[in-house]
Design a protein around this motif. Structure first.
Motif, PDB file in Angstrom:
ATOM      1  N   GLY A  47      -2.211   8.676  -4.060  1.00  5.07           N
ATOM      2  CA  GLY A  47      -0.843   9.600  -3.461  1.00  5.07           C
ATOM      3  C   GLY A  47      -1.378  10.727  -2.579  1.00  5.07           C
ATOM      4  O   GLY A  47      -0.714  11.029  -1.521  1.00  5.07           O
ATOM      5  N   GLY A  81      -1.900   0.977  -0.983  1.00  4.11           N
ATOM      6  CA  GLY A  81      -1.321   0.571  -2.245  1.00  4.11           C
ATOM      7  C   GLY A  81      -1.934  -0.568  -2.838  1.00  4.11           C
ATOM      8  O   GLY A  81      -2.337  -0.709  -3.991  1.00  4.11           O
ATOM      9  N   CYS A 130       9.639  -6.012  -2.536  1.00  3.93           N
ATOM     10  CA  CYS A 130       9.345  -4.702  -1.717  1.00  3.93           C
ATOM     11  C   CYS A 130       8.887  -5.222  -0.278  1.00  3.93           C
ATOM     12  O   CYS A 130       8.747  -4.469   0.677  1.00  3.93           O
ATOM     13  N   ALA A 143       9.224   2.846  -2.917  1.00  2.00           N
ATOM     14  CA  ALA A 143       8.770   3.442  -4.053  1.00  2.00           C
ATOM     15  C   ALA A 143       9.749   3.436  -5.151  1.00  2.00           C
ATOM     16  O   ALA A 143       8.951   3.205  -6.237  1.00  2.00           O
ATOM     17  N   THR A 146       9.175  -0.245  -6.766  1.00  2.00           N
ATOM     18  CA  THR A 146       7.874  -0.354  -7.405  1.00  2.00           C
ATOM     19  C   THR A 146       7.996   0.198  -8.821  1.00  2.00           C
ATOM     20  O   THR A 146       7.721  -0.353  -9.685  1.00  2.00           O
ATOM     21  N   LEU A 147       8.560   1.282  -9.297  1.00  2.00           N
ATOM     22  CA  LEU A 147       8.682   1.986 -10.303  1.00  2.00           C
ATOM     23  C   LEU A 147       9.586   1.049 -11.151  1.00  2.00           C
ATOM     24  O   LEU A 147       9.060   1.054 -12.380  1.00  2.00           O
ATOM     25  N   GLU A 172       9.024   4.541 -16.624  1.00  2.00           N
ATOM     26  CA  GLU A 172       8.950   4.151 -15.272  1.00  2.00           C
ATOM     27  C   GLU A 172      10.336   3.967 -14.601  1.00  2.00           C
ATOM     28  O   GLU A 172      10.799   3.809 -13.541  1.00  2.00           O
ATOM     29  N   GLY A 176      12.303   5.559 -11.758  1.00  2.00           N
ATOM     30  CA  GLY A 176      12.595   4.651 -10.575  1.00  2.00           C
ATOM     31  C   GLY A 176      14.211   4.812 -10.237  1.00  2.00           C
ATOM     32  O   GLY A 176      14.475   5.048  -9.074  1.00  2.00           O
ATOM     33  N   SER A 179      15.012   7.978  -8.697  1.00  2.00           N
ATOM     34  CA  SER A 179      14.423   8.371  -7.229  1.00  2.00           C
ATOM     35  C   SER A 179      14.927   7.677  -6.516  1.00  2.00           C
ATOM     36  O   SER A 179      15.202   7.882  -5.197  1.00  2.00           O
ATOM     37  N   GLY A 186      10.052   9.581  -2.446  1.00  2.00           N
ATOM     38  CA  GLY A 186       9.334   8.412  -3.084  1.00  2.00           C
ATOM     39  C   GLY A 186       8.110   8.779  -3.417  1.00  2.00           C
ATOM     40  O   GLY A 186       7.509   8.398  -4.639  1.00  2.00           O
ATOM     41  N   TRP A 190       6.461   8.563  -7.121  1.00  2.00           N
ATOM     42  CA  TRP A 190       5.451   7.393  -7.333  1.00  2.00           C
ATOM     43  C   TRP A 190       3.996   8.190  -7.943  1.00  2.00           C
ATOM     44  O   TRP A 190       3.617   7.441  -8.868  1.00  2.00           O
ATOM     45  N   PHE A 194       3.199   6.410 -11.450  1.00  2.00           N
ATOM     46  CA  PHE A 194       1.861   5.575 -11.382  1.00  2.00           C
ATOM     47  C   PHE A 194       0.797   6.584 -11.986  1.00  2.00           C
ATOM     48  O   PHE A 194      -0.333   6.040 -12.433  1.00  2.00           O
TER      49      PHE A 194
END
Length: 210
Positions: A47, A81, A130, A143, A146-147, A172, A176, A179, A186, A190, A194
């Motif tokens: 990140g 990623g 995604c 982002a 993915t969460l 998570e 998400g 967000s 994001g 993220w 994560f």
């Protein structure tokens, strides 16, 4: 009287042993808390690298209202990623194998296969989703997605490993969902999901099941 007490005690020990054997056969219990810690550290480093990557490309993440991503930058972010995912997997495999050898636990069991399958299905669906978002240029939704899909995957796999992991999945999922209403932030969500949540979860698990 004493012989009856000894027999009852032995009976309780036998039952505890049977329960332990059933737990080992039905759940994947070699999962190490340290794998979560190092996966979180990988996400934190990744990140921060992405943030620096934005700065190098003239993007002020916290002040720019409209961030335009070039094709090369999108590819670089995607590659970052993938690297983070590979690092998390390698750390997870390393600490899991180490724990299984230390406690003489089998790794590749039916419970392991079921856990991986239940984890992989939502992750694969999320990965395809995604990729479609990236293809159509909806980068701000990647982002949160993915969460969300990761949270669903963890919750789905919970019944074949430590039940505590479902709390990570729900956190998570909630993160998400939040967000989704803060598109453009994001990267922060993220990193929290994560990175920080994984580290906290890993430390708790390591202390509880070491």
């Amino acid at each position: 009287m004493q012989s009856t007490f000894i027999m009852n005690q032995k009976h309780q020990e036998d039952l505890a042993h049977i329960r332990s054997m059933m737990e080992r056969s039905s759940r994947f219990i070699s999962l190490s808390g340290l794998s979560g810690v190092f996966a979180g550290l990988s996400a934190l480093i990744g990140g921060l690298y992405v943030y620096q990557l934005f700065k190098i490309n003239g993007i002020e993440y916290f002040t720019d209202d409209h961030i335009l991503l070039s094709g090369d930058l999108v590819f670089h972010l995607f590659l970052t990623g993938v690297v983070i995912l590979v690092c998390a997997f390698v750390f997870g495999a390393f600490f899991t194998i180490r724990k299984s050898r230390k406690y003489n636990l089998p790794i590749w069991t039916s419970a392991t296969k079921k856990m991986l399958f239940n984890l992989a299905v939502p992750l694969m669906a999320g990965g395809i989703f995604c990729l479609a978002l990236i293809y159509h240029g909806y980068f701000g939704l990647v982002a949160p997605s993915t969460l969300i899909f990761y949270g669903l995957a963890v919750i789905n796999a919970e019944k074949y490993t430590f039940s505590d992991i479902k709390y990570l999945g729900f956190l998570e999922l909630i993160l998400g969902g939040i967000s989704l209403f803060y598109i453009g932030y994001g990267l922060i969500f993220w990193i929290i999901g994560f990175g920080i949540l994984h580290i906290i979860y890993g430390l708790v698990m390591f202390k509880k099941y070491k």
